[in-house]
Design a protein around this motif. Structure first.
Motif, PDB file in Angstrom:
ATOM      1  N   ASP A   1      56.209   9.416  34.446  1.00 29.38           N
ATOM      2  CA  ASP A   1      57.350  10.310  34.224  1.00 29.38           C
ATOM      3  C   ASP A   1      58.503   9.976  35.162  1.00 29.38           C
ATOM      4  O   ASP A   1      58.294   9.550  36.304  1.00 29.38           O
ATOM      5  N   ARG A   2      59.704  10.191  34.656  1.00 30.69           N
ATOM      6  CA  ARG A   2      60.908  10.126  35.477  1.00 30.69           C
ATOM      7  C   ARG A   2      61.580  11.493  35.423  1.00 30.69           C
ATOM      8  O   ARG A   2      61.323  12.268  34.501  1.00 30.69           O
ATOM      9  N   PRO A   3      62.434  11.793  36.395  1.00 33.70           N
ATOM     10  CA  PRO A   3      63.068  13.121  36.409  1.00 33.70           C
ATOM     11  C   PRO A   3      63.745  13.442  35.079  1.00 33.70           C
ATOM     12  O   PRO A   3      64.627  12.717  34.620  1.00 33.70           O
ATOM     13  N   GLY A   4      63.290  14.513  34.454  1.00 31.69           N
ATOM     14  CA  GLY A   4      63.945  14.983  33.238  1.00 31.69           C
ATOM     15  C   GLY A   4      63.483  14.345  31.957  1.00 31.69           C
ATOM     16  O   GLY A   4      63.870  14.773  30.868  1.00 31.69           O
ATOM     17  N   ARG A   5      62.622  13.300  32.024  1.00 32.95           N
ATOM     18  CA  ARG A   5      62.213  12.672  30.774  1.00 32.95           C
ATOM     19  C   ARG A   5      60.912  11.900  30.948  1.00 32.95           C
ATOM     20  O   ARG A   5      60.494  11.581  32.063  1.00 32.95           O
ATOM     21  N   GLY A   6      60.286  11.627  29.826  1.00 28.76           N
ATOM     22  CA  GLY A   6      59.069  10.823  29.799  1.00 28.76           C
ATOM     23  C   GLY A   6      59.117   9.884  28.609  1.00 28.76           C
ATOM     24  O   GLY A   6      59.846  10.122  27.642  1.00 28.76           O
ATOM     25  N   THR A   7      58.342   8.817  28.662  1.00 31.56           N
ATOM     26  CA  THR A   7      58.348   7.816  27.599  1.00 31.56           C
ATOM     27  C   THR A   7      56.922   7.404  27.285  1.00 31.56           C
ATOM     28  O   THR A   7      56.105   7.209  28.195  1.00 31.56           O
ATOM     29  N   HIS A   8      56.621   7.298  25.993  1.00 30.85           N
ATOM     30  CA  HIS A   8      55.336   6.727  25.608  1.00 30.85           C
ATOM     31  C   HIS A   8      55.469   5.950  24.307  1.00 30.85           C
ATOM     32  O   HIS A   8      56.441   6.106  23.556  1.00 30.85           O
ATOM     33  N   VAL A   9      54.504   5.073  24.067  1.00 34.15           N
ATOM     34  CA  VAL A   9      54.479   4.249  22.861  1.00 34.15           C
ATOM     35  C   VAL A   9      53.252   4.626  22.047  1.00 34.15           C
ATOM     36  O   VAL A   9      52.219   5.000  22.592  1.00 34.15           O
TER      37      VAL A   9
ATOM     38  N   ALA B   1      62.554  14.421  26.304  1.00 36.30           N
ATOM     39  CA  ALA B   1      63.436  15.056  27.286  1.00 36.30           C
ATOM     40  C   ALA B   1      62.858  16.416  27.651  1.00 36.30           C
ATOM     41  O   ALA B   1      62.514  17.212  26.780  1.00 36.30           O
ATOM     42  N   HIS B   2      62.720  16.675  28.938  1.00 36.86           N
ATOM     43  CA  HIS B   2      62.138  17.937  29.400  1.00 36.86           C
ATOM     44  C   HIS B   2      63.203  19.034  29.408  1.00 36.86           C
ATOM     45  O   HIS B   2      64.160  18.983  30.175  1.00 36.86           O
ATOM     46  N   GLN B   3      63.025  20.002  28.508  1.00 35.85           N
ATOM     47  CA  GLN B   3      63.940  21.123  28.380  1.00 35.85           C
ATOM     48  C   GLN B   3      63.250  22.401  28.860  1.00 35.85           C
ATOM     49  O   GLN B   3      62.011  22.461  28.917  1.00 35.85           O
TER      50      GLN B   3
ATOM     51  N   THR C   1      51.644   0.045  29.851  1.00 40.92           N
ATOM     52  CA  THR C   1      51.701   1.458  30.205  1.00 40.92           C
ATOM     53  C   THR C   1      50.751   1.780  31.358  1.00 40.92           C
ATOM     54  O   THR C   1      49.794   1.052  31.626  1.00 40.92           O
ATOM     55  N   ALA C   2      51.016   2.924  32.002  1.00 41.70           N
ATOM     56  CA  ALA C   2      50.207   3.333  33.154  1.00 41.70           C
ATOM     57  C   ALA C   2      48.874   3.949  32.738  1.00 41.70           C
ATOM     58  O   ALA C   2      47.923   3.969  33.516  1.00 41.70           O
ATOM     59  N   GLY C   3      48.787   4.460  31.526  1.00 38.39           N
ATOM     60  CA  GLY C   3      47.554   5.069  31.043  1.00 38.39           C
ATOM     61  C   GLY C   3      47.598   5.244  29.543  1.00 38.39           C
ATOM     62  O   GLY C   3      48.669   5.358  28.948  1.00 38.39           O
ATOM     63  N   ARG C   4      46.408   5.261  28.904  1.00 38.93           N
ATOM     64  CA  ARG C   4      46.358   5.327  27.443  1.00 38.93           C
ATOM     65  C   ARG C   4      45.336   6.357  26.965  1.00 38.93           C
ATOM     66  O   ARG C   4      44.359   6.649  27.670  1.00 38.93           O
ATOM     67  N   VAL C   5      45.577   6.865  25.754  1.00 39.63           N
ATOM     68  CA  VAL C   5      44.597   7.690  25.056  1.00 39.63           C
ATOM     69  C   VAL C   5      44.426   7.123  23.660  1.00 39.63           C
ATOM     70  O   VAL C   5      45.325   6.487  23.108  1.00 39.63           O
ATOM     71  N   GLU C   6      43.254   7.350  23.105  1.00 39.80           N
ATOM     72  CA  GLU C   6      42.977   6.981  21.711  1.00 39.80           C
ATOM     73  C   GLU C   6      42.196   8.122  21.085  1.00 39.80           C
ATOM     74  O   GLU C   6      41.247   8.637  21.687  1.00 39.80           O
ATOM     75  N   TYR C   7      42.609   8.532  19.885  1.00 41.93           N
ATOM     76  CA  TYR C   7      41.926   9.652  19.239  1.00 41.93           C
ATOM     77  C   TYR C   7      42.032   9.544  17.730  1.00 41.93           C
ATOM     78  O   TYR C   7      42.897   8.837  17.186  1.00 41.93           O
ATOM     79  N   LEU C   8      41.120  10.248  17.066  1.00 43.23           N
ATOM     80  CA  LEU C   8      41.152  10.390  15.617  1.00 43.23           C
ATOM     81  C   LEU C   8      41.833  11.715  15.304  1.00 43.23           C
ATOM     82  O   LEU C   8      41.412  12.762  15.790  1.00 43.23           O
ATOM     83  N   ARG C   9      42.885  11.672  14.495  1.00 40.54           N
ATOM     84  CA  ARG C   9      43.604  12.890  14.125  1.00 40.54           C
ATOM     85  C   ARG C   9      43.272  13.258  12.683  1.00 40.54           C
ATOM     86  O   ARG C   9      43.411  12.450  11.774  1.00 40.54           O
ATOM     87  N   VAL C  10      42.835  14.496  12.490  1.00 41.41           N
ATOM     88  CA  VAL C  10      42.505  15.004  11.158  1.00 41.41           C
ATOM     89  C   VAL C  10      43.365  16.243  10.898  1.00 41.41           C
ATOM     90  O   VAL C  10      43.342  17.191  11.679  1.00 41.41           O
TER      91      VAL C  10
ATOM     92  N   LEU D   1      47.076   9.680  32.120  1.00 43.81           N
ATOM     93  CA  LEU D   1      47.430   9.305  33.490  1.00 43.81           C
ATOM     94  C   LEU D   1      46.421   9.782  34.526  1.00 43.81           C
ATOM     95  O   LEU D   1      46.305   9.173  35.594  1.00 43.81           O
ATOM     96  N   ALA D   2      45.681  10.862  34.240  1.00 46.54           N
ATOM     97  CA  ALA D   2      44.774  11.429  35.241  1.00 46.54           C
ATOM     98  C   ALA D   2      43.313  11.433  34.812  1.00 46.54           C
ATOM     99  O   ALA D   2      42.446  11.753  35.611  1.00 46.54           O
ATOM    100  N   GLY D   3      43.021  11.109  33.568  1.00 43.87           N
ATOM    101  CA  GLY D   3      41.641  11.106  33.100  1.00 43.87           C
ATOM    102  C   GLY D   3      41.280  12.352  32.321  1.00 43.87           C
ATOM    103  O   GLY D   3      42.006  13.350  32.323  1.00 43.87           O
ATOM    104  N   ARG D   4      40.142  12.286  31.652  1.00 43.50           N
ATOM    105  CA  ARG D   4      39.678  13.408  30.825  1.00 43.50           C
ATOM    106  C   ARG D   4      39.282  14.586  31.707  1.00 43.50           C
ATOM    107  O   ARG D   4      38.572  14.416  32.696  1.00 43.50           O
ATOM    108  N   PRO D   5      39.701  15.800  31.335  1.00 42.82           N
ATOM    109  CA  PRO D   5      39.267  16.982  32.098  1.00 42.82           C
ATOM    110  C   PRO D   5      37.790  17.258  31.867  1.00 42.82           C
ATOM    111  O   PRO D   5      37.222  16.905  30.832  1.00 42.82           O
ATOM    112  N   SER D   6      37.176  17.913  32.829  1.00 41.35           N
ATOM    113  CA  SER D   6      35.771  18.283  32.701  1.00 41.35           C
ATOM    114  C   SER D   6      35.684  19.579  31.907  1.00 41.35           C
ATOM    115  O   SER D   6      35.682  20.675  32.463  1.00 41.35           O
TER     116      SER D   6
END
Length: 226
Positions: free
Chosen positions: A33-41, A54-56, A79-88, A147-152
């Motif tokens: 993250d950067r101040p006021g915004r974030g970016t992902h692919v 943009a963080h509003q 990227t600094a971190g990734r997720v992969e999921y199945l969306r239904v 960025l931080a891992g899966r929560p328990s």
């Protein structure tokens, strides 16, 4: 602008939904993250997107730009971190619902329901097959998990009422007679990076047993409900 309510879902119920409905695999990579915004692919099928958020005060506002998949694949590696999921995607009693079965950074099943302000969020009633609500816990956001891992996450109990409710939902028999679960907030979660290999093997055994039980329940209950 709609807001989202997020709930945990029992893995066995998530597997039942996956068998009944077609899903789409999505990969997302997040830059710091950067101040006021974030970016992902994002990569979904043959489509790639670069998404600026943009963080509003009312929440993030996203703007997506289509890019070639080859470019998106290259950006994922940076990227600094990734997720992969199945969306239904589901429609339950005219209400859109999205299930996400996370594969990376670890197994986790979530249900997301958009709620319009005109619906007065305080009157929203979760379905009986929803687990505890985690809307207010940032650890369950895709960016946080990347960025931080899966929560328990706590274990979600599968009850007869939850199974009946889900079967009704999948078969389009949703109505006011269905038992509904009260929202159950979950305390802030910690990263699951310290889980041992032995715990993982035990969890896998428990999931296999639970899945077998759910299949037997579904077969025994379905004929009586026709």
């Amino acid at each position: 602008m709609s807001t989202a309510r997020i709930f945990l879902l029992a893995p066995s119920l998530a597997r039942l939904i996956e068998k009944e409905r077609e899903g789409h695999r999505i990969r997302q990579g997040y830059f710091p993250d950067r101040p006021g915004r974030g970016t992902h692919v994002q990569v979904e099928g043959e489509t790639g997107q670069l998404i600026l958020a943009a963080h509003q005060p009312t929440g993030p506002v996203e703007q997506a730009t289509d890019i070639p998949r080859s470019h998106a694949e290259a950006l994922l590696e940076l990227t600094a971190g990734r997720v992969e999921y199945l969306r239904v995607s589901l429609t339950i009693d005219s209400q859109p619902v999205t299930m996400r079965r996370f594969l990376t950074p670890g197994p986790l099943d979530l249900i997301t329901v958009p709620v319009e302000p005109s619906q007065q969020t305080r009157t929203f009633q979760p379905m009986a097959w929803f687990g505890p609500e985690v809307t207010e816990d940032p650890a369950y956001q895709a960016r946080s998990m990347a960025l931080a891992g899966r929560p328990s996450a706590p274990e979600v109990e599968v009850t007869d009422a939850a199974l009946h409710s889900l079967l009704d939902s999948l078969e389009g028999r949703v109505g006011t007679h269905q038992p509904q679960a009260a929202p159950q907030p979950v305390a802030a979660s910690k990263s699951a990076e310290a889980e041992t290999e032995a715990d993982d093997e035990q969890d896998l055994t428990d999931l296999e047993i639970e899945d077998s039980v759910i299949r037997e329940l579904a077969r025994s209950l379905s004929p009586r409900r026709r």
